[in-house]
Scaffold this active site. Structure first.
Site, PDB file in Angstrom:
ATOM      1  N   TYR A 145       0.711  -1.241  -0.124  1.00 32.94           N
ATOM      2  CA  TYR A 145       0.071  -0.075   0.066  1.00 32.94           C
ATOM      3  C   TYR A 145       0.936   1.273   0.046  1.00 32.94           C
ATOM      4  O   TYR A 145       1.422   1.804   1.004  1.00 32.94           O
ATOM      5  CB  TYR A 145      -0.802  -0.129   1.116  1.00 32.94           C
ATOM      6  CG  TYR A 145      -1.830   1.172   1.330  1.00 32.94           C
ATOM      7  CD1 TYR A 145      -2.468   1.753   0.407  1.00 32.94           C
ATOM      8  CD2 TYR A 145      -2.132   1.651   2.478  1.00 32.94           C
ATOM      9  CE1 TYR A 145      -3.402   2.815   0.316  1.00 32.94           C
ATOM     10  CE2 TYR A 145      -2.933   2.904   2.747  1.00 32.94           C
ATOM     11  CZ  TYR A 145      -3.377   3.485   1.688  1.00 32.94           C
ATOM     12  OH  TYR A 145      -4.120   4.659   1.767  1.00 32.94           O
ATOM     13  N   ASP A 179      -2.225  -1.481  -4.018  1.00 31.84           N
ATOM     14  CA  ASP A 179      -2.633  -0.204  -4.189  1.00 31.84           C
ATOM     15  C   ASP A 179      -1.245   0.557  -4.434  1.00 31.84           C
ATOM     16  O   ASP A 179      -0.665   1.132  -3.276  1.00 31.84           O
ATOM     17  CB  ASP A 179      -3.570   0.511  -3.224  1.00 31.84           C
ATOM     18  CG  ASP A 179      -4.034   1.676  -3.385  1.00 31.84           C
ATOM     19  OD1 ASP A 179      -3.386   2.510  -4.658  1.00 31.84           O
ATOM     20  OD2 ASP A 179      -4.677   2.321  -2.701  1.00 31.84           O
ATOM     21  N   ASN A 227      -1.149   3.438  -5.786  1.00 38.82           N
ATOM     22  CA  ASN A 227      -1.422   4.795  -5.897  1.00 38.82           C
ATOM     23  C   ASN A 227      -0.815   5.613  -6.917  1.00 38.82           C
ATOM     24  O   ASN A 227      -0.663   6.797  -6.844  1.00 38.82           O
ATOM     25  CB  ASN A 227      -1.167   5.517  -4.633  1.00 38.82           C
ATOM     26  CG  ASN A 227      -2.231   5.553  -3.488  1.00 38.82           C
ATOM     27  OD1 ASN A 227      -3.507   6.100  -3.770  1.00 38.82           O
ATOM     28  ND2 ASN A 227      -2.199   5.165  -2.257  1.00 38.82           N
ATOM     29  N   HIS A 247     -12.117   1.675  -4.507  1.00 32.84           N
ATOM     30  CA  HIS A 247     -11.407   0.831  -5.382  1.00 32.84           C
ATOM     31  C   HIS A 247     -12.211  -0.380  -5.913  1.00 32.84           C
ATOM     32  O   HIS A 247     -13.233  -0.744  -5.129  1.00 32.84           O
ATOM     33  CB  HIS A 247     -10.123   0.353  -4.770  1.00 32.84           C
ATOM     34  CG  HIS A 247      -9.339   1.514  -4.473  1.00 32.84           C
ATOM     35  ND1 HIS A 247      -8.016   1.785  -5.109  1.00 32.84           N
ATOM     36  CD2 HIS A 247      -9.219   2.746  -3.239  1.00 32.84           C
ATOM     37  CE1 HIS A 247      -7.277   2.707  -4.752  1.00 32.84           C
ATOM     38  NE2 HIS A 247      -7.980   3.329  -3.757  1.00 32.84           N
TER      39      HIS A 247
END
Length: 262
Positions: A107, A150, A152, A253
């Site tokens: 993450y 994720d 990002n 998401h």
């Protein structure tokens, strides 16, 4: 051995326990990697997950923020976690399947609102995090590994709804894409999703701010599945479960899937 893996930023595993169970019941991935669990490990609602056949978990958590977990029908061995950039955040965990495949669940920090590390500490932390990922992959070349999460960042022009408009928006700025690609190149990671779906607009995130997220369709592909070259050709069946973005009390998401025949 064939197994299907999914990655999903769940935005609170306790709050969204019902839709996690819905995914496990309806889609039945062998392995589900969750990010932004926002829960200490001991408070992750494993009882219902175990009842659905997911009796194995490797996780790192913290109260109210971050948190990563790997739920699995298949036995897992905890391979530890790395605190990249020394943030003290639960943003990475690794586990190994019995077939020798290591799964890294990440993450990556979101980076705040302003793409300038001089005025936005969070943006600097994001770039530092990616730099340390890169350096780790250079130092120890990953093998027989899958990296999901994720991240990002939406790296490609067709990973966002409007490339030109988002060039100065955090998650699609050139400096972020450069840092992500450097980390990817350092580990020789193959973008499995784009290996399977090489062309066309593809998103895994739609903002809560959109009144009608589906009609507006202003998405970004922030969630990724990568694999090392020694197993990337075994991957197939990549897809984004877009419908999950419209489930009751959804995450912003959608889950991303891939199957590996190893």
């Amino acid at each position: 051995m064939s197994f299907t893996l999914a990655t999903w930023n769940i935005n609170s595993v306790r709050l969204r326990e019902p839709i996690v169970c819905k995914l496990l019941e309806e889609e039945g991935p062998d392995v589900l990697c969750l990010q932004e669990c926002k829960s200490p490990v001991e408070k992750i609602p494993m009882e219902r997950f175990r009842a659905l056949g997911y009796s194995h978990i490797v996780a790192r958590g913290q109260k109210g923020y971050n948190g990563v977990a790997i739920l699995s029908k298949l036995p897992l061995r905890d391979m530890g976690a790395v605190d990249y950039a020394g943030l003290g955040h639960a943003r990475h965990v690794a586990a190994k399947l019995e077939n020798g495949v290591t799964i890294h669940n990440f993450y990556v920090p979101a980076g705040g609102d302003k793409p300038d590390r001089e005025i936005n500490e969070k943006f600097g932390q994001k770039l530092d995090y990616l730099t340390e990922m890169r350096d780790a992959f250079y130092a120890e070349k990953p093998e027989k590994s899958i990296l999901v999460g994720d991240l990002n960042i939406a790296p490609r022009e067709d990973d966002v709804w409007n490339h030109k408009q988002l060039l100065k928006i955090v998650s699609h700025t050139p400096v972020e894409v450069e840092h992500l690609c450097a980390a990817q190149d350092a580990g020789h990671w193959v973008d499995v999703t784009r290996q399977d779906i090489p062309e066309g607009l593809l998103y895994s995130w739609w903002s809560y701010r959109a009144r009608d997220w589906s009609e507006a369709d202003k998405g970004r592909r922030l969630d990724h599945v990568w694999a090392t070259p020694d197993i990337s050709n075994a991957a197939h069946g990549s897809r984004v479960l877009r419908d999950a973005r419209g489930w009751e009390q959804p995450s912003d998401h959608a889950p991303v899937f891939a199957t590996f025949d190893l």
